[in-house]
Enzyme design. Sequence first.
Site, mmCIF file in Angstrom:
data_model
loop_
_atom_site.group_PDB
_atom_site.id
_atom_site.type_symbol
_atom_site.label_atom_id
_atom_site.label_comp_id
_atom_site.label_asym_id
_atom_site.label_seq_id
_atom_site.Cartn_x
_atom_site.Cartn_y
_atom_site.Cartn_z
ATOM 1 C CE LYS B 101 -3.019 2.749 2.848
ATOM 2 N NZ LYS B 101 -3.735 2.900 4.126
ATOM 3 N N GLY B 162 -8.286 9.035 9.283
ATOM 4 C CA GLY B 162 -8.644 9.167 10.691
ATOM 5 C C GLY B 162 -9.687 10.222 10.990
ATOM 6 C CB ALA B 189 -8.225 7.454 4.192
ATOM 7 N N GLY B 190 -10.914 7.776 5.970
ATOM 8 C CA GLY B 190 -11.998 8.726 6.214
ATOM 9 C C GLY B 190 -13.342 8.116 6.557
ATOM 10 C CG ASN B 211 -6.514 1.100 11.378
ATOM 11 O OD1 ASN B 211 -5.360 0.885 11.100
ATOM 12 N ND2 ASN B 211 -6.949 0.873 12.606
ATOM 13 C CB THR B 212 -9.400 5.451 12.856
ATOM 14 O OG1 THR B 212 -8.099 5.586 12.284
ATOM 15 C CG2 THR B 212 -9.441 6.220 14.153
#
Lengths: 65, 262
Positions: B101, B162, B189-190, B211-212
């Site tokens: 990645k 994040g 992301a996001g 993830n987050t």
Amino acid sequence: MNIQVNGQWRELAAQDLSAALEELGLGGAVIATALNGEFVPAGSRQGARLADGDRLEVLSPMQGG
Amino acid sequence: MASPDSLRVYGVELGSRLLLGTARYPSPAILTEAVKASGAQLVTASLRREAGGERAGQGFWSIIRDLGVRVLPNTAACHSVKEAVTTAHLAREVFGTPWVKLEVIGEEDTLQPDLFALVEAARILTREGFEVFPYTTEDLIGAERLLEAGCRVLMPWGSPIGSGRGLNNRFGLKALRARFPEVPMVIDAGIGVPSHAAQSLELGFDAVLINTAVSRAVDPVRMAGAFARAVAAGREAYLAGPMEPRDMAVPSTPVIGKAFLG
């Protein structure tokens, strides 16, 4: 000689990268190495000569996103 | 056996369209359970300095191996082509995969990728046999250049890493999806909540990387399960063909044959 290992100065007796990793207690660990910003494959560690003031990065798997 | 609707990237079938990051979980045990609950078959990981005798990295690596999932190493926090390319080489050796990645960060506040450096790094790595998953924006020209550089998958952001803001530029993402209909695309992301993930799949994106939103939930394991169901629902909705929104109401109950009671 004085080698910077992951940003910390260390006094090492080892003359090459392979011996340095043994001396650091990292023999056999799942790691990758870079010397002065250049990737050194595992197969080339033995014989990768160290010089005073070298910067060694020892990296291992970590959590990531 | 792969299901007929499995995701195919670089010749590999993935049974789940949910990709999971492994960072910032409250504990290794919760990470393990969250990966299981998510059904993810591909997780991201990174490389960091090994701290002497602690061998923290070795413990993490054995958790991932025990889970039996594929690993997508990242070049997180790299800001230059050289840094990203060297990190990719280090990661290939440690993780034993040509997949990477590719992140080349260009701006600190938004962690927006530097598309110029990204394309250059992607070209170098592809030539060297890597299979690159570039973390990019919805920029059409950037996407075109990445594909020319040899990337066979794109990972556009939904919004800054994040931030949990979901799909910040829905119009731009739809345009990207429409411009390259055959290219596997992962919203990376996001994503903040499962409805953002469902929206991504409804728009025709092939997968999401979270993830987050999972790791920082109050109950990450439960949230991982919620995302798994949202991704499945979003994909089903896309395959079912969603209706187009309208400006005016259209009665859903037929008016023909209605009793005259006035």
